[in-house]
Motif scaffolding. Structure first.
Motif, PDB file in Angstrom:
ATOM      1  N   UNK A 228      30.562 -11.851 -17.140  1.00 32.02           N
ATOM      2  CA  UNK A 228      29.345 -12.619 -17.395  1.00 32.02           C
ATOM      3  C   UNK A 228      29.389 -13.969 -16.663  1.00 32.02           C
ATOM      4  N   UNK A 229      30.543 -14.626 -16.739  1.00 31.85           N
ATOM      5  CA  UNK A 229      30.675 -15.922 -16.063  1.00 31.85           C
ATOM      6  C   UNK A 229      30.665 -15.738 -14.543  1.00 31.85           C
ATOM      7  N   UNK A 230      31.340 -14.707 -14.072  1.00 34.88           N
ATOM      8  CA  UNK A 230      31.326 -14.421 -12.632  1.00 34.88           C
ATOM      9  C   UNK A 230      29.900 -14.145 -12.154  1.00 34.88           C
ATOM     10  N   UNK A 231      29.131 -13.452 -12.992  1.00 32.22           N
ATOM     11  CA  UNK A 231      27.748 -13.154 -12.619  1.00 32.22           C
ATOM     12  C   UNK A 231      26.921 -14.428 -12.529  1.00 32.22           C
ATOM     13  N   UNK A 232      27.174 -15.387 -13.408  1.00 34.02           N
ATOM     14  CA  UNK A 232      26.464 -16.665 -13.334  1.00 34.02           C
ATOM     15  C   UNK A 232      26.742 -17.359 -12.001  1.00 34.02           C
ATOM     16  N   UNK A 233      28.024 -17.377 -11.613  1.00 32.90           N
ATOM     17  CA  UNK A 233      28.367 -17.986 -10.321  1.00 32.90           C
ATOM     18  C   UNK A 233      27.756 -17.189  -9.168  1.00 32.90           C
ATOM     19  N   UNK A 234      27.849 -15.876  -9.246  1.00 32.53           N
ATOM     20  CA  UNK A 234      27.289 -15.033  -8.181  1.00 32.53           C
ATOM     21  C   UNK A 234      25.785 -15.265  -8.042  1.00 32.53           C
ATOM     22  N   UNK A 235      25.103 -15.395  -9.152  1.00 29.10           N
ATOM     23  CA  UNK A 235      23.665 -15.655  -9.124  1.00 29.10           C
ATOM     24  C   UNK A 235      23.379 -17.020  -8.504  1.00 29.10           C
TER      25      UNK A 235
ATOM     26  N   UNK B  39      25.310 -23.350 -16.343  1.00 32.31           N
ATOM     27  CA  UNK B  39      25.266 -23.679 -17.757  1.00 32.31           C
ATOM     28  C   UNK B  39      26.603 -24.084 -18.344  1.00 32.31           C
ATOM     29  N   UNK B  40      27.410 -24.768 -17.570  1.00 34.25           N
ATOM     30  CA  UNK B  40      28.729 -25.219 -18.029  1.00 34.25           C
ATOM     31  C   UNK B  40      28.849 -26.722 -17.827  1.00 34.25           C
ATOM     32  N   UNK B  41      29.838 -27.311 -18.511  1.00 35.35           N
ATOM     33  CA  UNK B  41      30.143 -28.718 -18.282  1.00 35.35           C
ATOM     34  C   UNK B  41      30.863 -28.851 -16.953  1.00 35.35           C
TER      35      UNK B  41
END
Length: 132
Positions: free
Chosen positions: A112-119, A91-93
């Motif tokens: 939160x951002x690390x979790x997005x990448x981890x997911x 969900x990032x540019x």
């Protein structure tokens, strides 16, 4: 190709776990689906392609351990992802994902951002942060 001529070279990269469907002509002259475990030229080409992928993954791993890029680069290579695809997953540019490839920026990312990448990479945050 006739039904009996569909290649069945069992020495494939899928180790017999995958089969492909080919269309061949049966004795009545009708097209039928025939499963195949692969054929040698395909296996050679796939083997060479995976060798190249593994080299890129190892090079990315080396660069992460040398502090040149963030672990995101390693996981991108490992999962055959490009920046546009990863950006859509987290969900990032694209320009933001490119920034996150810098170790100094990566080290400041929120949980939160690390979790997005981890997911996106199907790993834990701990695995994301620490490449073996």
């Amino acid at each position: 190709m006739k039904k009996e001529e569909v290649p069945q070279d069992g020495d494939n990269l899928h180790e017999g776990t995958f089969k492909q469907i080919f269309y061949a002509v049966d004795n009545a002259g009708s097209y039928v689906q025939v499963s195949s475990v692969g054929w040698e030229p395909e296996n050679v080409a796939l083997g060479q392609a995976w060798e190249e992928v593994n080299k890129k993954v190892e090079e990315a791993r080396r660069r992460v351990l040398a502090g040149e890029v963030s672990p995101i680069a390693y996981y991108m290579e490992k999962h055959l992802m490009e920046i546009p695809l990863l950006a859509s997953y987290v969900g990032k540019f694209q320009w933001q994902v490119k920034r996150h490839l810098k170790p100094a920026v990566f080290n400041k990312l929120s949980d939160l951002m690390l979790q997005r990448y981890a997911t996106a990479f199907k790993v834990s945050i701990a695995e994301l942060k620490h490449i073996k």
